[in-house]
Motif scaffolding. Structure first.
Motif, PDB file in Angstrom:
ATOM      1  N   GLY B 224       0.788  -1.131  -0.055  1.00  0.00           N
ATOM      2  CA  GLY B 224      -0.005   0.022  -0.165  1.00  0.00           C
ATOM      3  C   GLY B 224       0.802   1.112   0.087  1.00  0.00           C
ATOM      4  O   GLY B 224       0.315   2.458  -0.111  1.00  0.00           O
ATOM      5  N   VAL B 225       2.213   1.029  -0.088  1.00  0.00           N
ATOM      6  CA  VAL B 225       2.942   2.220  -0.019  1.00  0.00           C
ATOM      7  C   VAL B 225       3.253   2.600  -1.454  1.00  0.00           C
ATOM      8  O   VAL B 225       3.485   2.016  -2.357  1.00  0.00           O
ATOM      9  CB  VAL B 225       4.278   2.078   0.519  1.00  0.00           C
ATOM     10  N   GLU B 226       2.735   4.003  -1.615  1.00  0.00           N
ATOM     11  CA  GLU B 226       2.876   4.787  -3.054  1.00  0.00           C
ATOM     12  C   GLU B 226       4.082   5.045  -3.004  1.00  0.00           C
ATOM     13  O   GLU B 226       4.983   5.889  -2.423  1.00  0.00           O
ATOM     14  CB  GLU B 226       1.715   5.902  -3.416  1.00  0.00           C
ATOM     15  N   LEU B 227       4.836   4.371  -4.233  1.00  0.00           N
ATOM     16  CA  LEU B 227       6.590   4.559  -4.316  1.00  0.00           C
ATOM     17  C   LEU B 227       6.847   5.345  -5.513  1.00  0.00           C
ATOM     18  O   LEU B 227       6.302   5.236  -6.737  1.00  0.00           O
ATOM     19  CB  LEU B 227       7.058   3.212  -4.480  1.00  0.00           C
ATOM     20  N   GLU B 228       7.639   6.404  -5.178  1.00  0.00           N
ATOM     21  CA  GLU B 228       8.204   7.282  -6.409  1.00  0.00           C
ATOM     22  C   GLU B 228       9.614   7.586  -6.159  1.00  0.00           C
ATOM     23  O   GLU B 228       9.886   7.798  -5.187  1.00  0.00           O
ATOM     24  CB  GLU B 228       7.295   8.569  -6.569  1.00  0.00           C
ATOM     25  N   GLY B 229      10.504   7.138  -7.081  1.00  0.00           N
ATOM     26  CA  GLY B 229      11.879   7.420  -6.744  1.00  0.00           C
ATOM     27  C   GLY B 229      12.424   8.579  -7.191  1.00  0.00           C
ATOM     28  O   GLY B 229      11.618   9.596  -7.492  1.00  0.00           O
ATOM     29  N   ILE B 230      13.601   8.884  -7.041  1.00  0.00           N
ATOM     30  CA  ILE B 230      14.498  10.141  -7.374  1.00  0.00           C
ATOM     31  C   ILE B 230      15.035  10.220  -8.679  1.00  0.00           C
ATOM     32  O   ILE B 230      15.679  11.359  -8.920  1.00  0.00           O
ATOM     33  CB  ILE B 230      15.386  10.363  -6.399  1.00  0.00           C
ATOM     34  N   GLN B 231      14.651   9.308  -9.528  1.00  0.00           N
ATOM     35  CA  GLN B 231      15.529   9.109 -10.734  1.00  0.00           C
ATOM     36  C   GLN B 231      15.154  10.381 -11.648  1.00  0.00           C
ATOM     37  O   GLN B 231      15.998  10.561 -12.587  1.00  0.00           O
ATOM     38  CB  GLN B 231      15.322   7.870 -11.566  1.00  0.00           C
ATOM     39  N   ARG B 232      14.055  10.761 -11.521  1.00  0.00           N
ATOM     40  CA  ARG B 232      13.625  11.924 -12.455  1.00  0.00           C
ATOM     41  C   ARG B 232      13.998  13.386 -12.024  1.00  0.00           C
ATOM     42  O   ARG B 232      13.746  14.274 -12.720  1.00  0.00           O
ATOM     43  CB  ARG B 232      12.208  11.637 -12.731  1.00  0.00           C
ATOM     44  N   ILE B 233      14.478  13.480 -10.652  1.00  0.00           N
ATOM     45  CA  ILE B 233      14.663  14.775 -10.318  1.00  0.00           C
ATOM     46  C   ILE B 233      15.956  15.227 -10.998  1.00  0.00           C
ATOM     47  O   ILE B 233      16.955  14.620 -11.009  1.00  0.00           O
ATOM     48  CB  ILE B 233      15.265  14.754  -8.808  1.00  0.00           C
ATOM     49  N   SER B 234      15.762  16.534 -11.620  1.00  0.00           N
ATOM     50  CA  SER B 234      16.774  17.195 -12.342  1.00  0.00           C
ATOM     51  C   SER B 234      17.563  18.312 -11.480  1.00  0.00           C
ATOM     52  O   SER B 234      16.824  18.933 -10.579  1.00  0.00           O
ATOM     53  CB  SER B 234      16.093  18.001 -13.661  1.00  0.00           C
ATOM     54  N   THR B 235      18.591  18.922 -12.012  1.00  0.00           N
ATOM     55  CA  THR B 235      19.106  19.598 -11.179  1.00  0.00           C
ATOM     56  C   THR B 235      18.726  20.941 -11.467  1.00  0.00           C
ATOM     57  O   THR B 235      18.463  21.987 -10.262  1.00  0.00           O
ATOM     58  CB  THR B 235      20.697  20.253 -11.819  1.00  0.00           C
TER      59      THR B 235
END
Lengths: 428, 428
Positions: B224-235
């Motif tokens: 039930g944890v909505e997961l979103e990673g940091i891979q798309r975070i840009s500078t």
């Protein structure tokens, strides 16, 4: 479900009422978490008829807390009256003598009589718990005595008097002088009946002495806490400190050194962008350093009905769950007497000097520092009137004993127009 | 002194070796604190002959952790191998079946099998402790399940993956792109064998699901944890967020609402001057909010030999002291199944849109937002090339479901030149 755990509560001020509310409103939650019902059987306070906004009619009433402590239908005596002697002490002794566990928020009592009470409790096979006595709602006693039990604790630090932090923060934010903010805090009911307990650092010193005992396995040594209050802090000092990148906090530091146990509670400069530097208002913070864990920082409300009652109930739940722990983490008979060491570990200092306005005055100051091996990191002369010249100095690391000697020399040289302010700069 | 508590340790990596060192070097301290000697009788790891810098010759060796777990001379089985199934699970089951208590740092295992293991442990009258599984050296499980037992927990938040925080901090400080910092972290050995466990938010999600269970009395619900990673975070996002007064953190939030249990682990904007905003590098922080205590913030190292071993030993000491507590704070049979709620509590959002460069594009975006009842707090168009126009929008509070609908409408309108970035702004 096993048999209920029965509480007798003495003291129905803010915290006592908070405890009653939690026990009444969360009976199911507490029973689920501890495996047994937690109930109140009897209460005691000075005035029976005061409306406290909570129904007390289902509990037995005792005018005398000692009588409450001795009741057969009480398993845990919860002392929330305060006071370092008198009824608090007598009733806790009566509770232990009649086989009760004790939960208390009374730092003054434990700072003065902790060792004796711990011995009494352990001889009776009962526990004294006091999470609420230190840093309000923050479970710091638990973290130190249980969570970090695998560590040699190297240092404990903390901002643990919300009133002082409120005063210093307000002086900073509003630019108001100490006296004015003090009056404001008084009107808001933030100050103890004897305000010197707060602003003189005594209350926070009590708390530090309790943390020291747990951290270092030493007998509580409140007399060994070097105390300095916040009464002499000026808005000018706050402004200058800010300009240098620091905030002024009433900070407690305890560490065991080769020379003994250092404990000090005094106004210090801390980096403005550090966790301690950013602490505002009544919030407390405790920093614990251990050889394995490195550094843990705990932050939370230092006072108030809910947070303090939360800490009391945490202790009650531990007792209900059957957790048994010596008062200060190890058996009282194993606590060693701590040799008091003057707090002398080197640090930079902030000096605010007021010099007579005459040629050569600054040279004498510089000479006094130089002769005691103290070098100057930064110096500035601020606004200047006809009779006195304020000078601010940040020293390189030096020992307090050398600094005190240098200050004595300055004062003997006749160039000081007022007592100097010397504040340690603590890097966290 | 009573009989010793005998440990069997499986897994001799960084943490295992750290535990061995503490037990060897602090025998007197642990005995004083727990009232009984704490000893190691047997160990197990993949390779027997590797030099680990610590003397293991006095302990029995088992190649098979299951055999270690079953040994008669082990009271507490310490599982430090990791892995959500395989030998970790088999050995813990074997330990419980043969009457051992279990201490583990294995969040993946508990996130997937916590409920079943808790039931097994409680049926056997044994405990599973896992302080080291969440937030490294911070005694957060203890604070939540014991110190704050008098609270209805209203919200738990945390930055609990040091690697992600290292990557985001480094991108911010050095202005380096994600890919470059990822490679750097990989070379430094900061990443799991499967890096997606870190940067995909899975590891931190495991931890959040364990805290949720204790906080809300619900069965562990990692699914039930909505997961979103940091891979798309840009500078660029990091720079823009900073400009708006925020930092980007991989933040976990869990709260029980009328609709069910919301759990999300996702990159969020937090105020730059908040405790979470100021967190740097591998440090972890957990924020716990309860109806009585208001808010407690705990900060400390999230990984590493000393801090993680400190947490393991804290659990061992509790067992040595005789503390017995259900795995998730209340009996496993009382944990309720949590209905998973879409994380939909209103918040402002940061939107980074890339629009095709043609007249009316911005109008379509504004219309899509307006039609879904989303109002704009701030908007700016940043550097602009020939083909695409980046637009930054901070919305007023809105629900994620409305925002998703608006984004769908934007994408259908044909004016989006790239996938949008939408990050929740969490005020702490």
């Amino acid at each position: 479900m096993t048999t209920p755990l029965r509480l007798g509560i003495a003291g129905l001020g803010t915290v006592g009422v908070g405890v009653v509310k939690i026990v009444r409103q969360k009976a199911d939650l507490l029973a689920a978490r501890t495996g047994r019902p937690v109930e109140i059987t009897a209460v005691s306070a000075r005035s029976r008829n005061k409306d406290r906004g909570v129904n007390l009619s289902t509990y037995a009433w005792e005018d005398d807390p000692v009588a409450l402590a001795k009741r057969d239908d009480v398993d845990v005596y919860v002392e929330l009256m305060g006071g370092e002697n008198g009824p608090a002490k007598a009733s806790i002794e009566a509770a232990l003598a009649t086989g009760k566990h004790v939960v208390t928020a009374n730092k003054a009592l434990l700072a003065h009589h902790g060792q004796a009470l711990a011995q009494t409790a352990e001889a009776a096979g009962r526990v004294i718990r006091f999470e609420a006595a230190v840093a309000g709602g923050i479970p710091v006693i638990k973290a130190l005595s249980e969570g970090l039990a695998g560590n040699e604790i190297t240092r404990v630090m903390g901002v643990m008097n919300g009133t002082c932090n409120y005063i210093l923060t307000r002086m900073q934010d509003a630019g108001l002088p100490y006296e004015e903010v003090f009056e404001e805090a008084n009107k808001l009911g933030y100050l103890e009946a004897d305000p010197n307990l707060d602003v003189g650092g005594i209350d926070a010193g009590h708390k530090l002495s309790l943390l020291s005992s747990i951290a270092f396995g030493t007998q509580v040594n409140f007399a060994g806490v070097e105390l300095e209050g916040i009464q002499r802090i000026s808005t000018e000092d706050i402004r200058q400190a800010e300009d240098l990148g620091y905030k002024i906090k009433l900070l407690g530091v305890a560490q065991l050194t080769g020379r003994g146990l250092e404990q000090r509670m005094s106004p210090c400069l801390v980096p403005a962008d550090s966790p301690l530097g950013q602490l505002k208002g009544g919030t407390n913070m405790v920093v614990i350093e251990g050889d394995a864990v490195e550094q843990i920082v705990l932050r939370g409300p230092g006072a108030g009905e809910g947070p303090t009652a939360s800490a009391v109930i945490g202790d009650v739940c531990d007792i209900a769950r059957g957790f048994r722990l010596p008062t200060f983490g190890i058996p009282a008979s194993d606590l060693v007497e701590a040799k008091t060491a003057q707090s002398n570990s080197p640090a930079p200092f902030y000096l605010h000097l007021t010099l007579v306005d005459r040629p050569g005055a600054l040279a004498k100051i510089a000479a006094a520092l130089g002769e005691h091996g103290i070098s100057i990191d930064r110096m500035r002369q601020t606004r200047h009137d006809d009779t006195a010249a304020p000078v601010l100095i940040v020293t390189h690391k030096t020992q307090r004993s050398d600094l005190d000697a240098a200050i004595n020399a300055m004062q003997a040289s006749g160039v000081m127009a007022a007592d100097p302010v010397a504040l340690r700069i603590e890097t966290v």
